[in-house]
Design a protein around this motif. Sequence first.
Motif, PDB file in Angstrom:
ATOM      1  N   THR A 107       0.830  -1.209   0.000  1.00 55.97           N
ATOM      2  CA  THR A 107       0.000   0.000   0.000  1.00 55.97           C
ATOM      3  C   THR A 107       0.869   1.266   0.000  1.00 55.97           C
ATOM      4  O   THR A 107       0.383   2.355   0.263  1.00 55.97           O
ATOM      5  CB  THR A 107      -0.898  -0.003   1.247  1.00 55.97           C
ATOM      6  N   TYR A 108       2.172   1.097  -0.272  1.00 56.74           N
ATOM      7  CA  TYR A 108       3.085   2.239  -0.146  1.00 56.74           C
ATOM      8  C   TYR A 108       3.089   3.122  -1.386  1.00 56.74           C
ATOM      9  O   TYR A 108       2.771   2.683  -2.492  1.00 56.74           O
ATOM     10  CB  TYR A 108       4.496   1.723   0.170  1.00 56.74           C
ATOM     11  N   CYS A 109       3.500   4.376  -1.172  1.00 60.57           N
ATOM     12  CA  CYS A 109       3.616   5.305  -2.294  1.00 60.57           C
ATOM     13  C   CYS A 109       4.715   4.793  -3.248  1.00 60.57           C
ATOM     14  O   CYS A 109       5.652   4.122  -2.800  1.00 60.57           O
ATOM     15  CB  CYS A 109       4.038   6.691  -1.825  1.00 60.57           C
ATOM     16  N   PRO A 110       4.630   5.174  -4.511  1.00 63.31           N
ATOM     17  CA  PRO A 110       5.714   4.806  -5.431  1.00 63.31           C
ATOM     18  C   PRO A 110       7.037   5.363  -4.909  1.00 63.31           C
ATOM     19  O   PRO A 110       7.092   6.508  -4.452  1.00 63.31           O
ATOM     20  CB  PRO A 110       5.321   5.499  -6.738  1.00 63.31           C
ATOM     21  N   GLY A 111       8.071   4.539  -4.957  1.00 63.69           N
ATOM     22  CA  GLY A 111       9.386   5.008  -4.518  1.00 63.69           C
ATOM     23  C   GLY A 111       9.614   4.930  -3.029  1.00 63.69           C
ATOM     24  O   GLY A 111      10.691   5.259  -2.534  1.00 63.69           O
ATOM     25  N   CYS A 112       8.610   4.475  -2.275  1.00 61.65           N
ATOM     26  CA  CYS A 112       8.788   4.357  -0.824  1.00 61.65           C
ATOM     27  C   CYS A 112       9.666   3.142  -0.522  1.00 61.65           C
ATOM     28  O   CYS A 112       9.594   2.126  -1.201  1.00 61.65           O
ATOM     29  CB  CYS A 112       7.438   4.181  -0.145  1.00 61.65           C
ATOM     30  N   LEU A 113      10.478   3.265   0.530  1.00 59.83           N
ATOM     31  CA  LEU A 113      11.433   2.186   0.823  1.00 59.83           C
ATOM     32  C   LEU A 113      10.915   1.169   1.842  1.00 59.83           C
ATOM     33  O   LEU A 113      11.591   0.192   2.142  1.00 59.83           O
ATOM     34  CB  LEU A 113      12.759   2.794   1.290  1.00 59.83           C
ATOM     35  N   HIS A 114       9.707   1.385   2.372  1.00 52.59           N
ATOM     36  CA  HIS A 114       9.133   0.375   3.282  1.00 52.59           C
ATOM     37  C   HIS A 114       9.109  -0.991   2.595  1.00 52.59           C
ATOM     38  O   HIS A 114       9.413  -2.017   3.211  1.00 52.59           O
ATOM     39  CB  HIS A 114       7.702   0.743   3.674  1.00 52.59           C
ATOM     40  N   GLY A 115       8.733  -0.987   1.304  1.00 48.01           N
ATOM     41  CA  GLY A 115       8.645  -2.255   0.568  1.00 48.01           C
ATOM     42  C   GLY A 115       9.990  -2.963   0.496  1.00 48.01           C
ATOM     43  O   GLY A 115      10.058  -4.195   0.583  1.00 48.01           O
ATOM     44  N   GLY A 141       1.391   3.174  11.553  1.00 53.49           N
ATOM     45  CA  GLY A 141       2.220   4.009  10.697  1.00 53.49           C
ATOM     46  C   GLY A 141       1.929   3.551   9.289  1.00 53.49           C
ATOM     47  O   GLY A 141       1.005   2.749   9.077  1.00 53.49           O
ATOM     48  N   CYS A 142       2.714   3.998   8.317  1.00 54.07           N
ATOM     49  CA  CYS A 142       2.441   3.567   6.941  1.00 54.07           C
ATOM     50  C   CYS A 142       2.498   2.052   6.814  1.00 54.07           C
ATOM     51  O   CYS A 142       1.835   1.471   5.969  1.00 54.07           O
ATOM     52  CB  CYS A 142       3.431   4.216   5.984  1.00 54.07           C
ATOM     53  N   SER A 143       3.293   1.410   7.659  1.00 50.27           N
ATOM     54  CA  SER A 143       3.434  -0.043   7.563  1.00 50.27           C
ATOM     55  C   SER A 143       2.404  -0.776   8.423  1.00 50.27           C
ATOM     56  O   SER A 143       2.581  -1.946   8.752  1.00 50.27           O
ATOM     57  CB  SER A 143       4.850  -0.453   7.961  1.00 50.27           C
ATOM     58  N   ASN A 153      13.514   4.484  10.012  1.00 56.44           N
ATOM     59  CA  ASN A 153      13.652   5.893  10.361  1.00 56.44           C
ATOM     60  C   ASN A 153      13.601   6.737   9.086  1.00 56.44           C
ATOM     61  O   ASN A 153      14.559   6.766   8.317  1.00 56.44           O
ATOM     62  CB  ASN A 153      14.992   6.076  11.096  1.00 56.44           C
ATOM     63  N   ASN A 154      12.443   7.419   8.884  1.00 53.88           N
ATOM     64  CA  ASN A 154      12.330   8.322   7.730  1.00 53.88           C
ATOM     65  C   ASN A 154      12.149   9.768   8.180  1.00 53.88           C
ATOM     66  O   ASN A 154      11.701  10.619   7.420  1.00 53.88           O
ATOM     67  CB  ASN A 154      11.212   7.877   6.773  1.00 53.88           C
ATOM     68  N   ALA A 155      12.473  10.022   9.445  1.00 52.45           N
ATOM     69  CA  ALA A 155      12.532  11.377   9.990  1.00 52.45           C
ATOM     70  C   ALA A 155      11.205  12.127   9.928  1.00 52.45           C
ATOM     71  O   ALA A 155      11.176  13.353   9.984  1.00 52.45           O
ATOM     72  CB  ALA A 155      13.638  12.189   9.294  1.00 52.45           C
ATOM     73  N   TYR A 205       6.526  11.623  10.310  1.00 53.20           N
ATOM     74  CA  TYR A 205       5.331  10.800  10.427  1.00 53.20           C
ATOM     75  C   TYR A 205       4.736  10.683   9.031  1.00 53.20           C
ATOM     76  O   TYR A 205       4.122  11.623   8.546  1.00 53.20           O
ATOM     77  CB  TYR A 205       4.297  11.452  11.356  1.00 53.20           C
ATOM     78  N   GLY A 206       4.942   9.546   8.396  1.00 52.54           N
ATOM     79  CA  GLY A 206       4.454   9.383   7.031  1.00 52.54           C
ATOM     80  C   GLY A 206       2.942   9.276   6.991  1.00 52.54           C
ATOM     81  O   GLY A 206       2.255  10.040   6.309  1.00 52.54           O
ATOM     82  N   MET A 207       2.422   8.353   7.749  1.00 51.47           N
ATOM     83  CA  MET A 207       1.022   7.999   7.592  1.00 51.47           C
ATOM     84  C   MET A 207       0.044   9.145   7.833  1.00 51.47           C
ATOM     85  O   MET A 207      -0.964   9.266   7.153  1.00 51.47           O
ATOM     86  CB  MET A 207       0.670   6.860   8.532  1.00 51.47           C
ATOM     87  N   SER A 252      15.780   5.675   6.007  1.00 50.72           N
ATOM     88  CA  SER A 252      14.850   5.555   4.892  1.00 50.72           C
ATOM     89  C   SER A 252      14.388   6.943   4.445  1.00 50.72           C
ATOM     90  O   SER A 252      14.927   7.957   4.902  1.00 50.72           O
ATOM     91  CB  SER A 252      13.681   4.673   5.339  1.00 50.72           C
ATOM     92  N   THR A 253      13.394   6.964   3.603  1.00 48.40           N
ATOM     93  CA  THR A 253      12.906   8.248   3.085  1.00 48.40           C
ATOM     94  C   THR A 253      11.385   8.279   3.136  1.00 48.40           C
ATOM     95  O   THR A 253      10.744   7.259   3.375  1.00 48.40           O
ATOM     96  CB  THR A 253      13.297   8.429   1.599  1.00 48.40           C
ATOM     97  N   CYS A 254      10.836   9.454   2.899  1.00 49.67           N
ATOM     98  CA  CYS A 254       9.399   9.586   2.690  1.00 49.67           C
ATOM     99  C   CYS A 254       9.199  10.612   1.584  1.00 49.67           C
ATOM    100  O   CYS A 254       8.914  11.778   1.851  1.00 49.67           O
ATOM    101  CB  CYS A 254       8.699  10.034   3.975  1.00 49.67           C
ATOM    102  N   PRO A 255       9.373  10.172   0.323  1.00 52.38           N
ATOM    103  CA  PRO A 255       9.290  11.118  -0.786  1.00 52.38           C
ATOM    104  C   PRO A 255       8.006  11.947  -0.738  1.00 52.38           C
ATOM    105  O   PRO A 255       8.025  13.154  -0.968  1.00 52.38           O
ATOM    106  CB  PRO A 255       9.314  10.224  -2.026  1.00 52.38           C
ATOM    107  N   THR A 256       6.907  11.297  -0.418  1.00 53.03           N
ATOM    108  CA  THR A 256       5.613  11.982  -0.452  1.00 53.03           C
ATOM    109  C   THR A 256       5.575  13.161   0.512  1.00 53.03           C
ATOM    110  O   THR A 256       5.216  14.276   0.134  1.00 53.03           O
ATOM    111  CB  THR A 256       4.495  10.973  -0.108  1.00 53.03           C
ATOM    112  N   ASN A 257       5.943  12.920   1.758  1.00 55.80           N
ATOM    113  CA  ASN A 257       5.805  13.996   2.741  1.00 55.80           C
ATOM    114  C   ASN A 257       7.023  14.919   2.801  1.00 55.80           C
ATOM    115  O   ASN A 257       6.921  16.028   3.320  1.00 55.80           O
ATOM    116  CB  ASN A 257       5.489  13.423   4.117  1.00 55.80           C
ATOM    117  N   TRP A 258       8.136  14.448   2.309  1.00 56.40           N
ATOM    118  CA  TRP A 258       9.275  15.365   2.186  1.00 56.40           C
ATOM    119  C   TRP A 258       9.058  16.296   1.001  1.00 56.40           C
ATOM    120  O   TRP A 258       9.684  17.349   0.897  1.00 56.40           O
ATOM    121  CB  TRP A 258      10.593  14.590   1.952  1.00 56.40           C
TER     122      TRP A 258
HETATM  123  S1  SF4 Z   1       3.808   8.482   3.106  1.00 55.90           S
HETATM  124 FE1  SF4 Z   1       6.021   8.289   3.021  1.00 55.90          FE
HETATM  125  S2  SF4 Z   1       6.539   6.541   4.332  1.00 55.90           S
HETATM  126 FE2  SF4 Z   1       4.358   6.463   3.883  1.00 55.90          FE
HETATM  127  S3  SF4 Z   1       4.155   5.120   2.115  1.00 55.90           S
HETATM  128 FE3  SF4 Z   1       4.256   7.207   1.334  1.00 55.90          FE
HETATM  129  S4  SF4 Z   1       6.417   7.572   0.957  1.00 55.90           S
HETATM  130 FE4  SF4 Z   1       6.288   5.751   2.256  1.00 55.90          FE
END
Ligand code: SF4
Lengths: 359, 249
Positions: free
Chosen positions: B17-25, B51-53, B121-123, B125-127, B211-217
């Motif tokens: 269910t992660y955004c494209p490019g997210c590293l959780h996967g 959280g996102c996971s 650690n993506n610095a 709160y993604g979700m 890790s990163t959070c492209p969406t929220n960064w």
């Molecule tokens: S919000 Fe950030 S951490 Fe959550 S799935 Fe999207 S990119 Fe990944």
Amino acid sequence: MAKILMKGNEAVAEAAIRSGCRLYFAYPITPQSELIEYMARMMPKVNGTFLQAESEVSAINMVYGAAGCGKRVMTSSSSPGISLKMEGISYIAGAELPCVIVNVQRGGPGLGDIQPAQGDYFQATKGGGHGDYRLIVMAPSSVQEFADMASEAFDLADKYRNPVMILADGMLGQMMEPVEFKPSRSDEEIAEMWRQHESWCVCPNEDGDKKHHHEINSLEIDPQVLEKHVNDLYQKYGVIEKNEVRYEEFNVSDDNEILCVAWGTASRIVKSAINELKAAGKSVGLIRPINVWPYPYEAVAKAIGPKVKKVYVFELNTGQMLDDVKIAVNGKVPVDFWGKVGGIVFTPAEIQAKLEECF
Amino acid sequence: MEKIAYRPETLTKTPFTYCPGCLHGVAHRLIAEAVDEQGLVNQMTGVAPVGCSVFAYKFFNFDMAQAAHGRAPAVATGMKRARPDMHVFTYQGDGDLAAIGTAEIVHAANRGEHISVFFVNNAIYGMTGGQMAPTTLPEMKTTTSPYGRKTDDIGFPIRVSELLATLIAPYYIERVSLLSPADILKAKKAVSKAIQYNKEGRGFTFVEFISTCPTNWGIDPLKSREWAKENMLPFFKLGCLRDKGEGVE
Ligand code: SF4
Ligand SMILES: Cc1ncc(C[n+]2csc(CCOP(=O)(O)OP(=O)(O)O)c2C)c(N)n1
Ligand SMILES: [Mg+2]
């Protein structure tokens, strides 16, 4: 088995172990500390797990994990600690896990004091944690009943896959009374109880077709799915309401001029007052809910005899079960209430005086 | 022929269910591969965080529990104590583990609980949409630090691995990154080690993934990896802080 003189806190712990509880997680708090200390001493002797958690929050989440593995697990605390457990209790109810939680109530709100009180009735029976869920709530009034409830609570928890709370108080926890225990469940019986949960709990997988993927979970992000889950829970609660109402009638008869309703420690004192009045030729009955959820509404309504002028509720709070009694009485006769708070317990003479005013 | 692209047996077919490019996967995959390789699929069980996971309980093919926010180490403790024959891990984000769940992680580590903890650690709160985390960098902008994280007001980022390494009981603590293919290979080694130690009943094992959070960064996936290398790695130094198996104390 011969009777043993024991504190309520120790008796309930012993009875829990005998009924197959092999995991216990808790955090110390007065007036339940004898319970955690008893578990610390006795669990290692039955190869069980005793773990003093870093907080009540952690303790209840350890319970969530162990219950998710289908094992008989218990935690205990007193009022402020039970508040901290509420998040976890909501998750446990949502995920439909069996477990037993003992609340040895003390005076509140806030840090309150460490004397007996019944101020957590609302929290136990009307929610406490978030969301639509119910706890089965058992309210003992003697050390023997406190002990007996441990195994009954585990059986109910297993039967309905629902958390069960034993709602005692500092008086029942601290006082000593003779108590007789049921025989211990054998290791084979305990193993069999665990096996009964294997269809849903976290357990090792097997190769081939028997592979399973069990989820211990309360999350349903799709509203339609959550709606169904909550409705299913409510159906289960309906069955519990039908099957598990328990109460005691004391001196209830058509001669009653007053009907009392009281639970737990308060009910013992009301009984003494009723006996005194009986000797003086005044007829007062008592309904004592043994389970306070599900609540014996019908029993209260039925016990209102032809001569009853008033239903009188006595609690060690400012009137919490009172609301349930009013629902049961439904305006048929006046409902009166008297309570004591702050950890102060009323005396039989005080109750007697209150009742005499009604004649 | 060696199969190099395949779906690990321990991942279900449920799409991430992660955004494209997210590293959780990527982190999930490393765990799944290690469990596969060590033949643990039948004895493994995990705890998903909030959280996102949060849906991690759907992604792994063995039995999983979903825990309340921050409580995964306590839930895992209950599971491990109830089933010592099973291997238990938690998977947690920085808000989950380093804010609301601080007590649970510190005490599980301090007890030397026989579980593995995978900490992403993506610095941020993604979700919940990009609020400040305990690991958010100084001056980093988030929706709840719109003027940048002010350290005189809210303090500095928490270095969780270093914090846990002050405790005596943990058996293995390592910080790795998911920011480049080479780093992912190193991360895989750390994950395998944690799971192997877990299998052998050595004690508490902990792997932190930068890790990163492209969406929220608000930075595209590739650039966000560069951003993390430049900004996160100087503060969160990669490396092994504890490995009792190799004499690193
Ligand atoms: S919000 Fe950030 S951490 Fe959550 S799935 Fe999207 S990119 Fe990944
Ligand atoms: C008790 C509670 N408080 C707050 C939340 C809301 N919440 C959900 S996820 C989350 C933050 C998750 O951030 P992180 O752990 O860093 O995971 P990420 O999404 O970044 O992977 C919060 C605050 C919640 N679900 N429960
Ligand atoms: Mg995060």
